[in-house]
Design an enzyme around this catalytic site. Structure first.
Site, PDB file in Angstrom:
ATOM      1  N   HIS A 131      15.426  99.304  27.564  1.00  0.00           N
ATOM      2  CA  HIS A 131      14.635  99.089  26.344  1.00  0.00           C
ATOM      3  C   HIS A 131      15.489  98.839  25.112  1.00  0.00           C
ATOM      4  O   HIS A 131      15.001  98.343  24.104  1.00  0.00           O
ATOM      5  CB  HIS A 131      13.798 100.337  26.040  1.00  0.00           C
ATOM      6  CG  HIS A 131      12.788 100.656  27.081  1.00  0.00           C
ATOM      7  ND1 HIS A 131      12.002  99.706  27.670  1.00  0.00           N
ATOM      8  CD2 HIS A 131      12.409 101.840  27.628  1.00  0.00           C
ATOM      9  CE1 HIS A 131      11.199 100.290  28.546  1.00  0.00           C
ATOM     10  NE2 HIS A 131      11.427 101.571  28.542  1.00  0.00           N
ATOM     11  N   CYS A 170      18.412  95.395  28.450  1.00  0.00           N
ATOM     12  CA  CYS A 170      18.054  94.167  29.164  1.00  0.00           C
ATOM     13  C   CYS A 170      18.397  92.960  28.282  1.00  0.00           C
ATOM     14  O   CYS A 170      18.069  92.951  27.088  1.00  0.00           O
ATOM     15  CB  CYS A 170      16.570  94.186  29.485  1.00  0.00           C
ATOM     16  SG  CYS A 170      16.012  92.628  30.187  1.00  0.00           S
ATOM     17  N   THR A 213       8.328  93.017  25.018  1.00  0.00           N
ATOM     18  CA  THR A 213       8.487  92.152  26.206  1.00  0.00           C
ATOM     19  C   THR A 213       7.417  92.370  27.277  1.00  0.00           C
ATOM     20  O   THR A 213       7.203  91.503  28.117  1.00  0.00           O
ATOM     21  CB  THR A 213       9.873  92.380  26.845  1.00  0.00           C
ATOM     22  OG1 THR A 213      10.036  93.779  27.052  1.00  0.00           O
ATOM     23  CG2 THR A 213      10.980  91.837  25.985  1.00  0.00           C
ATOM     24  N   SER A 225       9.184  99.315  36.767  1.00  0.00           N
ATOM     25  CA  SER A 225      10.154 100.392  36.987  1.00  0.00           C
ATOM     26  C   SER A 225       9.787 101.239  38.206  1.00  0.00           C
ATOM     27  O   SER A 225      10.228 102.378  38.324  1.00  0.00           O
ATOM     28  CB  SER A 225      10.243 101.263  35.736  1.00  0.00           C
ATOM     29  OG  SER A 225       8.954 101.670  35.335  1.00  0.00           O
ATOM     30  N   GLU A 229      11.146 100.614  23.173  1.00  0.00           N
ATOM     31  CA  GLU A 229      11.635  99.246  22.929  1.00  0.00           C
ATOM     32  C   GLU A 229      11.253  98.807  21.514  1.00  0.00           C
ATOM     33  O   GLU A 229      12.059  98.226  20.779  1.00  0.00           O
ATOM     34  CB  GLU A 229      11.037  98.285  23.962  1.00  0.00           C
ATOM     35  CG  GLU A 229      11.493  96.843  23.762  1.00  0.00           C
ATOM     36  CD  GLU A 229      10.749  95.846  24.655  1.00  0.00           C
ATOM     37  OE1 GLU A 229      10.441  96.183  25.810  1.00  0.00           O
ATOM     38  OE2 GLU A 229      10.462  94.735  24.174  1.00  0.00           O
ATOM     39  N   HIS A 236       6.380 102.956  21.604  1.00  0.00           N
ATOM     40  CA  HIS A 236       7.258 102.581  22.720  1.00  0.00           C
ATOM     41  C   HIS A 236       8.716 102.488  22.266  1.00  0.00           C
ATOM     42  O   HIS A 236       9.005 101.932  21.206  1.00  0.00           O
ATOM     43  CB  HIS A 236       6.805 101.241  23.308  1.00  0.00           C
ATOM     44  CG  HIS A 236       7.387 100.975  24.669  1.00  0.00           C
ATOM     45  ND1 HIS A 236       8.660 100.473  24.835  1.00  0.00           N
ATOM     46  CD2 HIS A 236       6.878 101.160  25.908  1.00  0.00           C
ATOM     47  CE1 HIS A 236       8.901 100.353  26.134  1.00  0.00           C
ATOM     48  NE2 HIS A 236       7.823 100.768  26.800  1.00  0.00           N
ATOM     49  N   CYS A 284      11.964  94.952  37.879  1.00  0.00           N
ATOM     50  CA  CYS A 284      12.271  93.673  37.226  1.00  0.00           C
ATOM     51  C   CYS A 284      13.792  93.584  37.079  1.00  0.00           C
ATOM     52  O   CYS A 284      14.506  94.553  37.335  1.00  0.00           O
ATOM     53  CB  CYS A 284      11.604  93.611  35.862  1.00  0.00           C
ATOM     54  SG  CYS A 284      12.266  94.846  34.743  1.00  0.00           S
ATOM     55  N   ASN A 287       4.002  98.989  30.979  1.00  0.00           N
ATOM     56  CA  ASN A 287       3.681  97.762  31.736  1.00  0.00           C
ATOM     57  C   ASN A 287       2.852  98.074  32.973  1.00  0.00           C
ATOM     58  O   ASN A 287       2.008  97.291  33.385  1.00  0.00           O
ATOM     59  CB  ASN A 287       4.957  96.971  32.051  1.00  0.00           C
ATOM     60  CG  ASN A 287       5.740  97.552  33.201  1.00  0.00           C
ATOM     61  OD1 ASN A 287       5.449  97.280  34.347  1.00  0.00           O
ATOM     62  ND2 ASN A 287       6.717  98.402  32.903  1.00  0.00           N
ATOM     63  N   HIS A 332      10.730 104.460  33.594  1.00  0.00           N
ATOM     64  CA  HIS A 332       9.497 105.250  33.490  1.00  0.00           C
ATOM     65  C   HIS A 332       9.017 105.628  34.882  1.00  0.00           C
ATOM     66  O   HIS A 332       7.958 105.202  35.314  1.00  0.00           O
ATOM     67  CB  HIS A 332       8.412 104.447  32.768  1.00  0.00           C
ATOM     68  CG  HIS A 332       8.722 104.243  31.331  1.00  0.00           C
ATOM     69  ND1 HIS A 332       8.964 105.269  30.467  1.00  0.00           N
ATOM     70  CD2 HIS A 332       8.834 103.112  30.608  1.00  0.00           C
ATOM     71  CE1 HIS A 332       9.209 104.795  29.269  1.00  0.00           C
ATOM     72  NE2 HIS A 332       9.146 103.488  29.319  1.00  0.00           N
TER      73      HIS A 332
HETATM   74 FE1  SF4 Z   1      12.287  94.061  32.666  1.00  0.00          FE
HETATM   75 FE2  SF4 Z   1      11.632  94.313  30.099  1.00  0.00          FE
HETATM   76 FE3  SF4 Z   1      13.873  93.052  30.803  1.00  0.00          FE
HETATM   77 FE4  SF4 Z   1      11.516  91.931  31.304  1.00  0.00          FE
HETATM   78  S1  SF4 Z   1      12.378  92.384  29.349  1.00  0.00           S
HETATM   79  S2  SF4 Z   1      13.253  92.024  32.704  1.00  0.00           S
HETATM   80  S3  SF4 Z   1      10.272  93.724  31.794  1.00  0.00           S
HETATM   81  S4  SF4 Z   1      13.405  95.200  31.122  1.00  0.00           S
END
Ligand code: SF4
Length: 585
Positions: free
Chosen positions: A83, A105, A171, A271, A135, A133, A20, A229, A50
């Site tokens: 994360h 991100c 997310t 990932s 995040e 998790h 992603c 995910n 991951h």
């Molecule tokens: Fe990737 Fe998470 Fe960012 Fe979405 S929020 S783009 S899944 S890292």
């Protein structure tokens, strides 16, 4: 979107499979750092992604994942992964005096801001996600003690009485589960503000897996078992009643019986590197072809592509075409010289570039990593053989080949002084594709035929332009695929310098130029009638333009092999032309 590999088998690769945006950004930042890190220690706070295979590759480059702040030494560099982390952890890192590279991100950053703002306004914060998790741990930190994690419907039903809550989701949460949990909370709390913080990449991935699970006989999910995910994709597919296999690597597919499934869907977590997905696609295709002649041929062909032996065979085929375009009689020396040279230079360049390409994950990386010494010895031997053959052809060809080899060897080395903007030849924008095509054209169509004093004939120019065009198109198309496969390429490649659309237009123009050259050069008496017979190579180029669509369920190894088949086609056209001449004589 559907690619039928053979008549009775359908394999569909999800369009959303692969990194992603957030993961890709983090990996790109680390790759950039890795190239200039010197002796500096670099830590990632938790594994960068991951995916155990990528984490191992990073470790080899001295980028070490640490689970807690205790393991981090002062004066080092710490990468915050996609994360994100809590404000408290960030403070601790600052106190340690480390350099922080923040790869959080931006979409996770937005959730952190929402939480921080609403916590400050007196809202309780409900985070829907996995309590363990990283995040979610980071998000909790922004709630300043006002946060609660809810991981399922039962948890939502057990929430304490509250006046007002702000609800956000991890997310990568399942959209359906999030909606159900939100409804339960709304029914219990008078003032509820809800934010849809599920990343659109996750939503698209989940929507596509439902579609795949409906349409296919079986679904493979490729990615780390520790990736939330990825696991969720497998759960969604399983919940649809479709046989689902969650695999980390292609090797795990070997033990799965696929005979019952004619339609197989493949997806991957956010990932999962593309080279792992592609190996899974190759393995599934190979297994479905069976252990008979088809499967055996496919394995052999793919092996030759991965090891550059197919490129070397292609060079020999092009050398055959170049001989007869110039109207000279057959000589095996020229074919072998071209073949050895191409194998040697390609292998040595990959060896010099091995660390970076290992991290990026190219389809050749695995084979090179396993047998690096064998490859280097074979490449050096082939270079000596190539020079020896050139000497047998003549002194001038030997001298020219030696010069081209020196330039090729210098391509990846820092030859310009410190402080210059460009220190290596490869740093010059767009040089990779141009140098490669020019080197092939020189070695195959010019060097074997030159003598002193130099005499450049029209047929030599036609042969050189034919080789240059065909190699340039193949090399640029290959880079286009890499870009579509989310791989970070350097500015030495044409698609990175001028962009995808302009590259496609440039390649269209080159193919048209080549078509005109082949059609006109015989009537204009520049070359032999072979030029007409080589026209299928232009047609094949146009087919390749279609092939370079990421949505075809073909791995990069297969696509590169198909691109290189154009060289073999040139050889076959030449043989066909020779046979036709003999029959007509
Ligand atoms: Fe990737 Fe998470 Fe960012 Fe979405 S929020 S783009 S899944 S890292």
């Amino acid at each position: 979107m559907i690619k039928r590999f053979v008549k009775d088998i359908e394999i569909r690769l999800a369009e959303t499979a692969g990194f992603c945006m957030g993961v890709r950004r983090a990996v790109d930042m680390v790759l950039e750092l890795a190239q200039h890190k010197g002796d500096r220690k670099i830590y990632t706070y938790g594994p960068l992604i991951h995916n155990p295979q990528t984490v191992e590759l990073l470790k080899k480059r001295g980028i070490i994942p640490v689970q807690d702040l205790e393991g981090i030494e002062e004066g080092t560099t710490v990468i915050i992964r996609a994360h994100g982390i809590s404000p408290q952890e960030r403070e601790s890192l600052k106190e340690k005096g480390v350099m922080i590279i923040d790869a959080t991100c931006p979409k996770v950053g937005r959730v952190q801001s929402v939480i921080k703002k609403h916590a400050a306004q007196g809202y309780r914060i409900v985070i829907v996600g996995d309590a363990e998790h990283p995040e979610v741990n980071g998000l909790l930190g922004y709630a300043a003690g006002r946060g609660i994690v809810v991981s399922n419907l039962e948890g939502a039903g057990r929430l304490p009485a509250m006046e007002k809550v702000c609800v956000v989701a991890q997310t990568t949460q399942s959209l359906d589960e999030y909606k159900a949990i939100v409804e339960t909370i709304r029914a219990r709390v008078p003032e509820t503000v809800v934010f849809d913080t599920i990343c659109d990449s996750t939503e698209k991935r989940q929507a596509e897996i439902k579609e795949l699970a409906c349409a296919m006989d079986a679904v493979f999910i490729v990615g780390g078992r520790n990736s939330a995910n990825t696991r969720r994709l497998a759960q969604i597919s399983e919940a649809m009643g479709t046989p689902t296999f969650h695999v980390e690597t292609a090797d795990e597919i070997q033990g799965i019986a696929l005979g019952r499934y004619n339609r197989i869907g493949i997806s991957a977590g956010a990932s999962t590197p593309n080279w792992i997905i592609e190996r899974a696609v190759d393995t599934i295709q190979n297994k479905r072809l069976g252990s008979g002649a088809r499967g055996w041929f496919f394995t052999l062909w793919l092996g030759s592509v991965r090891t550059d032996i197919y490129s070397a065979l292609g060079a020999a085929c092009l050398a055959l075409a170049a001989q007869y375009l110039q109207g000279v009689s057959f000589s095996i020396l020229q074919l072998l010289m071209a073949s050895f040279y191409v194998f040697s230079v390609h292998t040595l360049n990959r060896f010099v570039d091995r660390e970076v390409s290992g991290l990026r994950g190219t389809f050749r990386e695995e084979a090179y990593a396993k047998h690096a010494r064998v490859y280097v010895v074979a490449a050096l031997l082939c270079m000596l053989l190539s020079l020896g053959l050139a000497y047998m052809i003549g002194f001038v060809p030997w001298l020219m080949l030696a010069c081209v080899s020196v330039v090729g060897a210098l391509y990846n080395l820092r030859v310009f002084p410190k402080g210059w903007r460009f220190r290596r030849l490869r740093d010059l924008p767009g040089t990779k594709n141009l140098f490669m095509a020019a080197a092939w054209a020189l070695v195959i169509a010019v060097i074997p035929y030159v003598a002193w004093p130099l005499d450049i004939s029209a047929d030599m120019i036609v042969a050189a332009l034919f080789i240059f065009s065909i190699v340039f198109v193949r090399s640029s198309l290959s880079d286009l695929i890499e870009i579509q496969s989310d791989r970070m390429l350097g500015r030495e490649t044409i698609p990175v310098v001028i962009g995808e659309n302009r590259t496609r237009k440039l390649l269209d123009a080159i193919s048209l130029f080549l078509a005109l050259l082949l059609v006109l050069s015989y009537p204009l008496k520049w070359t032999t009638s072979l030029s007409f017979t080589l026209f299928p190579c232009v047609y094949y180029m146009w087919i390749c333009f279609e092939l370079c669509d990421r949505r075809t369920a073909l791995s990069a190894a297969v696509i590169n092999g198909l691109l290189e088949t154009n060289y073999v086609l040139a050889g076959l056209c030449t043989v066909g032309w020779l046979v036709a001449l003999r029959l007509l004589a």
